[in-house]
Write a protein that holds these residues in place. Structure first.
Motif, PDB file in Angstrom:
ATOM      1  N   ARG A 139       0.849  -1.197   0.000  1.00 24.54           N
ATOM      2  CA  ARG A 139       0.000   0.000   0.000  1.00 24.54           C
ATOM      3  C   ARG A 139       0.881   1.242   0.000  1.00 24.54           C
ATOM      4  O   ARG A 139       1.659   1.469   0.929  1.00 24.54           O
ATOM      5  N   LEU A 140       0.813   2.043  -1.069  1.00 25.56           N
ATOM      6  CA  LEU A 140       1.490   3.336  -1.113  1.00 25.56           C
ATOM      7  C   LEU A 140       0.635   4.337  -0.348  1.00 25.56           C
ATOM      8  O   LEU A 140      -0.578   4.361  -0.496  1.00 25.56           O
ATOM      9  N   THR A 141       1.262   5.168   0.464  1.00 16.07           N
ATOM     10  CA  THR A 141       0.506   6.007   1.381  1.00 16.07           C
ATOM     11  C   THR A 141       0.705   7.495   1.111  1.00 16.07           C
ATOM     12  O   THR A 141       1.606   7.898   0.373  1.00 16.07           O
ATOM     13  N   THR A 142      -0.119   8.296   1.755  1.00 18.59           N
ATOM     14  CA  THR A 142       0.002   9.750   1.659  1.00 18.59           C
ATOM     15  C   THR A 142       1.237  10.260   2.392  1.00 18.59           C
ATOM     16  O   THR A 142       1.556  11.439   2.295  1.00 18.59           O
ATOM     17  N   ARG A 143       1.918   9.390   3.146  1.00 23.60           N
ATOM     18  CA  ARG A 143       3.174   9.762   3.794  1.00 23.60           C
ATOM     19  C   ARG A 143       4.373   9.361   2.934  1.00 23.60           C
ATOM     20  O   ARG A 143       5.492   9.267   3.423  1.00 23.60           O
ATOM     21  N   GLN A 144       4.148   9.129   1.658  1.00 26.89           N
ATOM     22  CA  GLN A 144       5.218   8.917   0.678  1.00 26.89           C
ATOM     23  C   GLN A 144       6.088   7.712   1.034  1.00 26.89           C
ATOM     24  O   GLN A 144       7.302   7.740   0.900  1.00 26.89           O
ATOM     25  N   THR A 145       5.425   6.662   1.462  1.00 25.06           N
ATOM     26  CA  THR A 145       6.137   5.442   1.775  1.00 25.06           C
ATOM     27  C   THR A 145       5.214   4.271   1.450  1.00 25.06           C
ATOM     28  O   THR A 145       4.184   4.456   0.804  1.00 25.06           O
ATOM     29  N   PHE A 146       5.609   3.074   1.872  1.00 25.43           N
ATOM     30  CA  PHE A 146       4.738   1.917   1.671  1.00 25.43           C
ATOM     31  C   PHE A 146       4.373   1.320   3.027  1.00 25.43           C
ATOM     32  O   PHE A 146       5.070   1.506   4.026  1.00 25.43           O
ATOM     33  N   GLN A 147       3.265   0.600   3.034  1.00 24.09           N
ATOM     34  CA  GLN A 147       2.815  -0.111   4.213  1.00 24.09           C
ATOM     35  C   GLN A 147       2.602  -1.585   3.878  1.00 24.09           C
ATOM     36  O   GLN A 147       2.135  -1.918   2.791  1.00 24.09           O
ATOM     37  N   PHE A 148       2.949  -2.434   4.838  1.00 25.28           N
ATOM     38  CA  PHE A 148       2.508  -3.819   4.831  1.00 25.28           C
ATOM     39  C   PHE A 148       1.264  -3.902   5.702  1.00 25.28           C
ATOM     40  O   PHE A 148       1.222  -3.315   6.795  1.00 25.28           O
ATOM     41  N   HIS A 149       0.264  -4.643   5.279  1.00 27.25           N
ATOM     42  CA  HIS A 149      -0.934  -4.862   6.082  1.00 27.25           C
ATOM     43  C   HIS A 149      -1.090  -6.345   6.364  1.00 27.25           C
ATOM     44  O   HIS A 149      -0.747  -7.193   5.528  1.00 27.25           O
ATOM     45  N   GLY A 150      -1.607  -6.665   7.547  1.00 33.61           N
ATOM     46  CA  GLY A 150      -1.946  -8.045   7.854  1.00 33.61           C
ATOM     47  C   GLY A 150      -0.758  -8.934   8.142  1.00 33.61           C
ATOM     48  O   GLY A 150      -0.744 -10.100   7.737  1.00 33.61           O
ATOM     49  N   VAL A 151       0.241  -8.425   8.860  1.00 36.34           N
ATOM     50  CA  VAL A 151       1.392  -9.250   9.231  1.00 36.34           C
ATOM     51  C   VAL A 151       1.127  -9.848  10.609  1.00 36.34           C
ATOM     52  O   VAL A 151       0.939  -9.127  11.590  1.00 36.34           O
ATOM     53  N   LEU A 152       1.119 -11.171  10.674  1.00 31.54           N
ATOM     54  CA  LEU A 152       0.827 -11.867  11.923  1.00 31.54           C
ATOM     55  C   LEU A 152       2.072 -11.909  12.809  1.00 31.54           C
ATOM     56  O   LEU A 152       3.209 -11.799  12.339  1.00 31.54           O
ATOM     57  N   LYS A 153       1.835 -12.106  14.090  1.00 28.84           N
ATOM     58  CA  LYS A 153       2.897 -12.030  15.097  1.00 28.84           C
ATOM     59  C   LYS A 153       4.133 -12.874  14.763  1.00 28.84           C
ATOM     60  O   LYS A 153       5.255 -12.395  14.898  1.00 28.84           O
TER      61      LYS A 153
END
Length: 601
Positions: A139-153
């Motif tokens: 996910r590219l974000t409005t903070r000019q970086t990327f995010q991973f979503h849904g990473v389990l422990k």
């Protein structure tokens, strides 16, 4: 680039527990009021103080397999390490019926000053997303970086070690610290952009926490005792802090959404210094008139050599004067309104050892990304791709994530993530253009039929992962844009656009409070509608309709677009009046000039 002087040491006075006067309900407008705010400290102050410089018991919690989440203070402390604990809200109720805890996972936001990433780094994050996250997306974000979503422990430590192996971390991308530093993604003036980008990186490094907690916990680094945080202080900042470097006339970073902004001033194509803007911010709380979005104030010009001193001085002044009692009023914008802009500015000058010169002339004329090919002054080519909602995933007939992967395998330049959730394939040689373009078209990354309206619309993530979401945003936006495109066509302006943004709650991640039409979630299927932002991103919109459903949103837009087309004016230069300007001139909403007074009036 000009030589950089060693930053002046900054006073490390710790914030006081109690202060000299109550917080006014809406803040004074004449520079009056207390430097400090009296009252019991917010509990976040306790947990930061007791955290042993952001370590807490995260390492022990990580080993607990009874729960998929983090407990007690660690739930908050992991934010300083770049993560938010979330769960899948689509299945939360069903899991409750089954007597199961929520499907806990984390979202990680990487630290990427200026949003530049190399192809080999991209391939590594693509591989992790594919193999070790439940959603599989980037996910590219409005903070000019990327995010991973849904990473389990069980995969969290692997995630950090994967990033570290390619020279990336997530230090201070969340929590009460200075977060990822943005920089205008300028694909044309390449030399100036390089200088600005280098300053974004320097500012980011200078303001980072000095604790080694991140390396100890996630990278199995050597334990090093932390005795002080010379800039952030032992209890860090009162609230999150956001910084940008921006190159006019492009305001693609939306300076008025940020606490601290460095506006690049160039002479003969070379950077000579910055105008410094302080105190912007968009977050608010429904029903609480002590909260409001606010434009940043222009403090004036400083030469390059004083940049880091000024950055540290603004941060430490906010550190010492910010509201640690009420987190809803803890951002820099409220500190400026409480103590007065002139008082805050004078303190920054004192701490930085500089006197602001008059601001150098500049103008923001646009803030969208320049889609398609552009040639830089260095002869290299840059292809800006529109990524709806910034979500890179393989969809039926549009394998977007695979497409970027295939481009990364052959690309010899770099990628630039933009603050508008898009991606630039930067530094492409003439001989490589055809191959890059073919790959982009084949994978649905380059589509000539994408409308200007879609390219100028944006949303935050909201459901199903964000715990703060009150209404849909990312999943609502594509269909909403379809409908708005239909309305524009109905009124014979299909080739034009309105800056449209949707956010699932009033915290401002989708920057709806700088849009010509901003929708802010208030409940399932219900939104506040704000009107009146402008093209340059320098005006806050004002509430037009409260708590309306999706059908009412479209009905209102239908009438307003019809009026705009019928009644708008054309200036002497042939420029047609924009929607945001029209609704103010026509009296649909009043202009917001002073945020706290005009916004709630």
């Amino acid at each position: 680039m000009s030589a950089v002087q060693k930053p002046t040491p900054v006073a490390t006075t710790e914030p006081l527990d109690t202060v000299t006067g109550p917080l006014p309900a809406q803040g004074p407008l004449k520079g009056e009021g207390p430097i400090k705010v009296e009252g019991n400290l917010a509990d976040n102050e306790r947990l930061k103080r007791e955290s042993n410089f952001l370590r807490g018991t995260i390492a022990q919690d990580l080993q607990d397999r009874i729960t998929g989440g983090f407990t007690a203070d660690n739930f908050q402390l992991i934010r300083f390490h770049g993560m938010y604990q979330q769960d899948d809200r689509d299945i939360r109720a069903e899991r409750q019926k089954q007597k199961l805890e929520p499907m806990h996972n984390v979202m990680l936001r990487a630290r990427m000053p200026g949003g530049i990433i190399k192809p080999e780094q991209w391939l590594a994050i693509d591989k992790f997303a594919e193999e070790s996250s439940t959603y599989g997306s980037i996910r590219l974000t409005t903070r000019q970086t990327f995010q991973f979503h849904g990473v389990l422990k069980p995969n969290i430590k692997l995630m950090h070690q994967t990033l570290n192996s390619i020279g990336i971390d997530s230090i201070a991308t969340a929590g009460d610290v200075n977060r990822n530093v943005l920089c205008t993604s300028n694909p044309v003036e390449s030399e100036l952009h390089q200088e600005a980008y280098e300053w974004a990186t320097k500012i980011s490094e200078h303001l980072l926490p000095k604790t080694k907690a991140y390396a100890e916990i996630w990278l199995d680094g050597e334990k090093v005792e932390t005795t002080e945080e010379p800039i952030l202080g032992s209890t860090y900042l009162p609230r999150k802090f956001k910084t940008t470097v921006v190159i006019p006339p492009q305001n693609d970073v939306d300076v008025h959404a940020n606490d601290l902004n460095f506006v690049a001033i160039a002479e003969n194509g070379k950077l000579i210094g910055f105008n410094v803007l302080v105190g912007g911010g968009l977050a608010m709380t429904h029903g609480d008139k002590s909260t409001y979005p606010r434009r940043a104030d222009d403090f004036g010009f400083v030469p390059l050599a004083k940049t880091l001193d000024v950055a540290a001085a603004v941060v430490t002044t906010q550190r010492d004067w910010g509201n640690r009692v009420n987190r809803k009023n803890a951002k820099t914008k409220y500190t400026l309104d409480r103590v007065g802009v002139d008082v805050f500015k004078a303190e920054v000058e004192k701490r930085a050892g500089v006197e602001f010169a008059p601001s150098r002339p500049y103008e923001f004329t646009e803030r969208g990304d320049r889609f398609g090919w552009a040639e830089g002054i260095d002869g290299k080519h840059h292809l800006t791709l529109f990524i709806e909602n910034g979500r890179l995933l393989d969809y039926p007939g549009k394998p977007l994530k695979t497409g970027v992967r295939e481009i990364a395998k052959v690309h010899q330049g770099d990628f630039r993530m933009t603050a508008n959730q898009n991606l630039i394939i930067a530094g492409v040689a003439e001989a490589d253009k055809a191959q890059i373009e073919t790959l982009a078209i084949e994978h649905g990354l380059l589509d000539a039929s994408t409308s200007e309206q879609r390219q100028n619309s944006m949303a935050c993530v909201a459901f199903p992962t964000c715990p703060l979401a009150m209404a849909e945003a990312e999943r609502y936006l594509p269909g909403l844009v379809d409908d708005v495109e239909g309305l524009l066509a109905k009124h014979d302006v299909a080739d034009e656009h309105i800056i449209l943004r949707v956010t699932g709650c009033p915290n401002g991640c989708g920057r709806a409070m700088l849009a010509e039409v901003g929708l802010v979630g208030k409940g399932p299927g219900k939104y506040q509608m704000y009107l009146g932002g402008n093209t340059g991103g320098t005006r806050i919109p004002k509430l037009y309709k409260d708590n309306i459903d999706e059908q009412t949103v479209l009905a209102e837009l239908d009438g307003l677009i019809g009026r705009w087309v019928a009644e708008r004016k054309t200036d002497e230069q042939g420029q047609v009046e924009r929607f945001g300007d029209f609704v103010i001139r026509a009296g649909v909403v009043e202009e917001v000039i002073i945020s706290v007074r005009d916004f709630h009036a």
